[in-house]
Design a protein around this motif. Structure first.
Motif, short mmCIF file in Angstrom:
data_model
loop_
_atom_site.label_atom_id
_atom_site.label_comp_id
_atom_site.label_asym_id
_atom_site.label_seq_id
_atom_site.Cartn_x
_atom_site.Cartn_y
_atom_site.Cartn_z
N ALA A 62 -19.20 11.04 10.38
CA ALA A 62 -18.93 10.98 11.81
C ALA A 62 -19.91 11.88 12.55
O ALA A 62 -20.47 12.82 11.98
N SER A 63 -20.08 11.57 13.80
CA SER A 63 -20.94 12.36 14.67
C SER A 63 -20.07 13.09 15.68
O SER A 63 -19.02 12.60 16.08
N CYS A 64 -20.52 14.25 16.09
CA CYS A 64 -19.79 14.99 17.12
C CYS A 64 -20.14 14.51 18.52
O CYS A 64 -19.53 14.94 19.49
N SER A 65 -21.09 13.62 18.64
CA SER A 65 -21.47 13.09 19.93
C SER A 65 -20.41 12.09 20.42
O SER A 65 -20.03 11.18 19.69
N GLN A 66 -19.95 12.27 21.65
CA GLN A 66 -18.98 11.33 22.22
C GLN A 66 -19.60 9.96 22.48
O GLN A 66 -18.90 8.98 22.60
N HIS A 67 -20.92 9.90 22.53
CA HIS A 67 -21.60 8.64 22.81
C HIS A 67 -21.87 7.83 21.55
O HIS A 67 -22.29 6.69 21.63
N SER A 68 -21.63 8.42 20.40
CA SER A 68 -21.87 7.72 19.13
C SER A 68 -20.70 6.79 18.83
O SER A 68 -19.54 7.15 19.05
N PRO A 69 -20.97 5.60 18.32
CA PRO A 69 -19.87 4.71 17.95
C PRO A 69 -19.04 5.24 16.78
O PRO A 69 -17.91 4.83 16.58
N LYS A 70 -19.61 6.16 16.00
CA LYS A 70 -18.90 6.74 14.86
C LYS A 70 -18.60 8.21 15.14
O LYS A 70 -18.92 9.08 14.36
N ASN A 71 -17.94 8.48 16.26
CA ASN A 71 -17.68 9.88 16.60
C ASN A 71 -16.40 10.38 15.93
O ASN A 71 -15.57 9.60 15.48
N LEU A 130 -12.78 8.63 14.59
CA LEU A 130 -12.34 8.72 13.20
C LEU A 130 -10.90 9.22 13.12
O LEU A 130 -10.07 8.65 12.42
N TYR A 131 -10.61 10.27 13.87
CA TYR A 131 -9.24 10.80 13.90
C TYR A 131 -8.25 9.75 14.40
O TYR A 131 -7.16 9.59 13.85
N SER A 132 -8.65 9.04 15.42
CA SER A 132 -7.79 7.99 15.99
C SER A 132 -7.50 6.90 14.95
O SER A 132 -6.36 6.46 14.78
N LEU A 133 -8.54 6.47 14.24
CA LEU A 133 -8.37 5.46 13.19
C LEU A 133 -7.43 5.96 12.10
O LEU A 133 -6.52 5.23 11.67
N ARG A 167 -2.62 5.18 8.65
CA ARG A 167 -2.35 6.35 7.81
C ARG A 167 -2.63 6.11 6.32
O ARG A 167 -2.98 7.03 5.60
N TYR A 168 -2.50 4.88 5.86
CA TYR A 168 -2.73 4.59 4.44
C TYR A 168 -4.19 4.84 4.05
O TYR A 168 -4.48 5.05 2.88
N LEU A 169 -5.11 4.86 5.01
CA LEU A 169 -6.52 5.11 4.70
C LEU A 169 -6.79 6.57 4.36
O LEU A 169 -7.77 6.89 3.69
N GLN A 170 -5.93 7.47 4.81
CA GLN A 170 -6.14 8.90 4.60
C GLN A 170 -6.25 9.25 3.12
O GLN A 170 -7.02 10.14 2.74
N GLN A 171 -5.52 8.56 2.28
CA GLN A 171 -5.51 8.88 0.85
C GLN A 171 -6.84 8.58 0.16
O GLN A 171 -7.12 9.11 -0.91
N LEU A 224 -16.18 14.12 3.61
CA LEU A 224 -16.38 13.97 5.05
C LEU A 224 -17.70 14.62 5.42
O LEU A 224 -17.93 15.80 5.12
N LEU A 225 -18.57 13.85 6.03
CA LEU A 225 -19.87 14.34 6.46
C LEU A 225 -19.90 14.27 7.98
O LEU A 225 -19.75 13.20 8.55
N VAL A 226 -20.06 15.42 8.62
CA VAL A 226 -20.03 15.49 10.08
C VAL A 226 -21.36 16.03 10.56
O VAL A 226 -21.83 17.07 10.11
N LYS A 227 -21.93 15.31 11.52
CA LYS A 227 -23.23 15.70 12.06
C LYS A 227 -23.05 16.07 13.52
O LYS A 227 -22.47 15.32 14.30
N GLY A 228 -23.55 17.26 13.88
CA GLY A 228 -23.52 17.69 15.27
C GLY A 228 -24.58 16.95 16.06
O GLY A 228 -25.41 16.23 15.51
N HIS A 229 -24.55 17.13 17.35
CA HIS A 229 -25.56 16.43 18.14
C HIS A 229 -26.36 17.37 19.02
O HIS A 229 -27.36 16.97 19.60
N GLN A 230 -25.95 18.62 19.13
CA GLN A 230 -26.71 19.59 19.91
C GLN A 230 -26.73 20.91 19.16
O GLN A 230 -25.75 21.28 18.53
N LEU A 231 -27.81 21.60 19.26
CA LEU A 231 -27.89 22.90 18.60
C LEU A 231 -27.57 24.04 19.55
O LEU A 231 -27.60 25.19 19.17
#
Length: 186
Positions: free
Chosen positions: A82-91, A95-98, A103-107, A112-119
């Protein structure tokens, strides 16, 4: 009119016989095929979540038949990015909403790989607050390219990551020395 009905019945019977003669693969064989497609490579060696071809093939496997869905889903959701950018389709929020809706997907989620968008701006602060409650089977977390700010409440939440065995921080800037201390203490 009667000969038409006979032909229709004959064709229907011939079709049923043809369908019944199609060999059915045992579930174990199908699962081995899907496992082979996924390649079972350890996620810490992956720089990208999935090779595009592998991902597309796993999606095709999931759509092949209902019996293939569980095994395909196991691999498709094993590594999430997931990306931390609100403009990314995979933010991250998407992911949290999905994961809340399905809930069955959580298992299935192990990495989890998270990429920031600003330094300059902290964008990863929701991760330690929400993820432990949604991803209880998470073993590996990789954070990259961002600023990490951890509110004091995050220490309690981060202790909920009881199964995590690896934390990878790549090109991460801590908002303060307290944030670095919070990561080390948990």
């Amino acid at each position: 009119h009667r000969s038409t009905a006979h032909w229709a019945q004959f064709l229907w019977s011939a079709r049923l016989i043809a369908i019944m003669q199609i060999p059915i693969l045992p579930t174990e064989v199908c699962e081995r095929i899907i496992d082979f497609v996924a390649d079972e490579s350890p996620y810490y060696d992956l720089f990208d979540l999935w090779d595009v071809d592998v991902f597309q093939t796993l999606l095709a496997c999931a759509l092949t038949c209902r019996a293939w869905i569980p095994r395909s889903r196991l691999h498709l959701f094993r590594f999430l990015g997931a990306s931390c950018s609100q403009h990314s389709p995979k933010n991250v929020e998407g992911l949290y909403s999905l994961l809340k809706r399905q809930r069955y997907l959580q298992q299935y989620v192990e990495a989890l790989l998270v990429k920031g968008h600003q330094l300059e701006t902290p964008t990863m602060h929701t991760l330690p607050l929400k993820a432990p409650y949604l991803l209880t089977y998470l073993e590996y977390i990789r954070l990259s390219d961002g600023v990490l700010y951890l509110p004091p409440a995050s220490m309690v939440a981060m202790r909920q990551f009881t199964i995590v065995t690896q934390l990878s921080l790549e090109r991460i800037t801590f908002w303060s020395a307290h944030d670095l201390r919070r990561v080390i203490c948990t």
